[in-house]
Write an enzyme that holds these catalytic residues in place. Structure first.
Site, PDB file in Angstrom:
ATOM      1  N   LYS A 200       0.962  -1.130   0.000  1.00 56.60           N
ATOM      2  CA  LYS A 200       0.007   0.006   0.009  1.00 56.60           C
ATOM      3  C   LYS A 200       0.848   1.081   0.060  1.00 56.60           C
ATOM      4  CE  LYS A 200      -3.467   2.493   2.545  1.00 56.60           C
ATOM      5  NZ  LYS A 200      -4.575   2.376   3.779  1.00 56.60           N
ATOM      6  N   LYS A 255      -2.373  -1.775  -3.675  1.00 52.13           N
ATOM      7  CA  LYS A 255      -3.301  -0.398  -3.671  1.00 52.13           C
ATOM      8  C   LYS A 255      -2.425   0.760  -3.619  1.00 52.13           C
ATOM      9  CE  LYS A 255      -6.217   2.019  -0.539  1.00 52.13           C
ATOM     10  NZ  LYS A 255      -6.574   2.009   0.690  1.00 52.13           N
TER      11      LYS A 255
END
Ligand code: PBG
Length: 333
Positions: A200, A255
């Protein structure tokens, strides 16, 4: 023989031929729909920067999930917006909060739907960071990694007990997958799966989400760069993915998605676990804004984006377009 001999265009001549040789196919069951739960009844408060989405009270969460289920979407991920925030984020594990009550209502109404809980404290802390703040050895305020771990485990247990099939830690603390796995197992929740937001990045694309979830940092460090990843790095993505595999993750997530298609491909290459990608809020808002201006065709570009994310290697895609895309696919079929 007529030149050129090699003519790739032969297989592009008709839609039937194109369909025969198509390498990537989207299905509604590829999508996971994110929903934002608030307390109350009959609440549907539109999120300005993400047209088509809203903060929903539990009754409307169930209705939205039901529409998604009917369109072929098989999973939702729930984010909570609490009434009260504190320094630790203790509303995160409130069994009477919108997330836990949401899971109970969803399990009753849609027993076959896969329910995912986002596990993070940033929506619940008054300072907006993903864990409690602490002064480091030099007196700087920073998120306290090891103090955050038991809190995340506590939240994960609460969501699993309320009915979540999968818990998805998105905080980027070191060691959290192991801490959550242990916490779940100690409570007899061996069957609850962990979908780790393993890779992330500290991304500007989360801007609209932070409006939706009221989770922008307000105190202490001004951003999340001291715990989320540097957008420039891909070797570090492999390291994060490997660590989470060792700690017992069942699925891995990358992400955001669009600016990180190479990272999705790389993570897919090094693991046999299912790989998910998060088509995040800013990606969705850009699509919506350009479509609203008439600059692009939302349906065509929306499906192209999702196809690209799947082609890069994502088995599952978290996307605010899930319901729209599921319907677009049925129209096309
Ligand atoms: C919580 C969390 C965030 C997102 C998902 N979980 C925001 C953040 O890290 O600030 C972003 C999702 C999106 O932008 O759609 N930590």
């Amino acid at each position: 023989m007529a030149f050129p001999v090699d003519r790739p265009r032969r297989l592009r001549r008709t839609e039937t031929l194109r369909s025969l040789v198509r390498e990537t196919r989207l299905e509604p069951s590829d999508f996971i729909l994110p929903l934002f739960a608030v307390t109350g009844r009959g609440v549907r408060k539109p999120i300005g920067s993400m047209p088509g989405t809203a903060q929903l009270s539990v009754d409307n969460v169930v209705e939205e999930a039901r529409s998604a289920w009917k369109a072929g979407v098989r999973s939702i991920i729930l984010f909570g917006i609490p009434d009260k925030k504190d320094a630790e984020g203790s509303a995160a594990w409130d069994a009477n909060g919108p997330v836990c009550t949401g899971f109970k209502a969803l399990k009753d109404a849609l027993p076959d739907m896969a329910l995912i809980a986002d596990v993070c404290l940033c929506e619940y802390t008054d300072h907006g960071h993903c864990g409690p703040l602490e002064r480091d050895a030099r007196g700087h305020l920073a998120v306290a990694n090891d103090r955050t771990l038991p809190l995340l485990a506590k939240a994960a247990v609460a969501y699993a007990q309320a009915g979540a099939d999968i818990v998805a830690p998105s905080d980027m603390m070191d060691g959290r997958v192991a801490a959550i796995r242990r916490g779940l197992d100690e409570k007899g929740l061996q069957e609850t799966a962990v979908l780790s937001y393993a890779v992330k990045y500290a991304s500007g694309f989360y801007g609209p989400f932070r409006e939706a979830a009221e989770s922008a940092p307000r105190e202490g460090p001004k951003d999340r760069k001291a715990y989320q990843m540097d957008p420039a790095n891909v070797r570090e993505a492999r390291r994060e993915a490997r660590l989470d595999i060792e700690e017992g993750a069942d699925m891995l997530m990358v992400k955001p998605a669009l600016a990180y298609l190479d990272v999705i491909a790389e993570v897919k290459r090094i693991t046999d676990l299912p790989v998910a990608a998060y088509n995040v809020s800013g990606e969705y808002s850009m699509l919506k804004a350009a479509a609203a201006k008439g600059w692009i065709d939302e349906r065509r570009v929306g499906l192209e984006i999702l196809t690209g994310i799947k082609r890069a290697g994502a088995d599952l895609i978290l996307t605010y377009s899930a319901l729209d895309a599921a319907r677009w696919l049925q129209d096309l079929a």
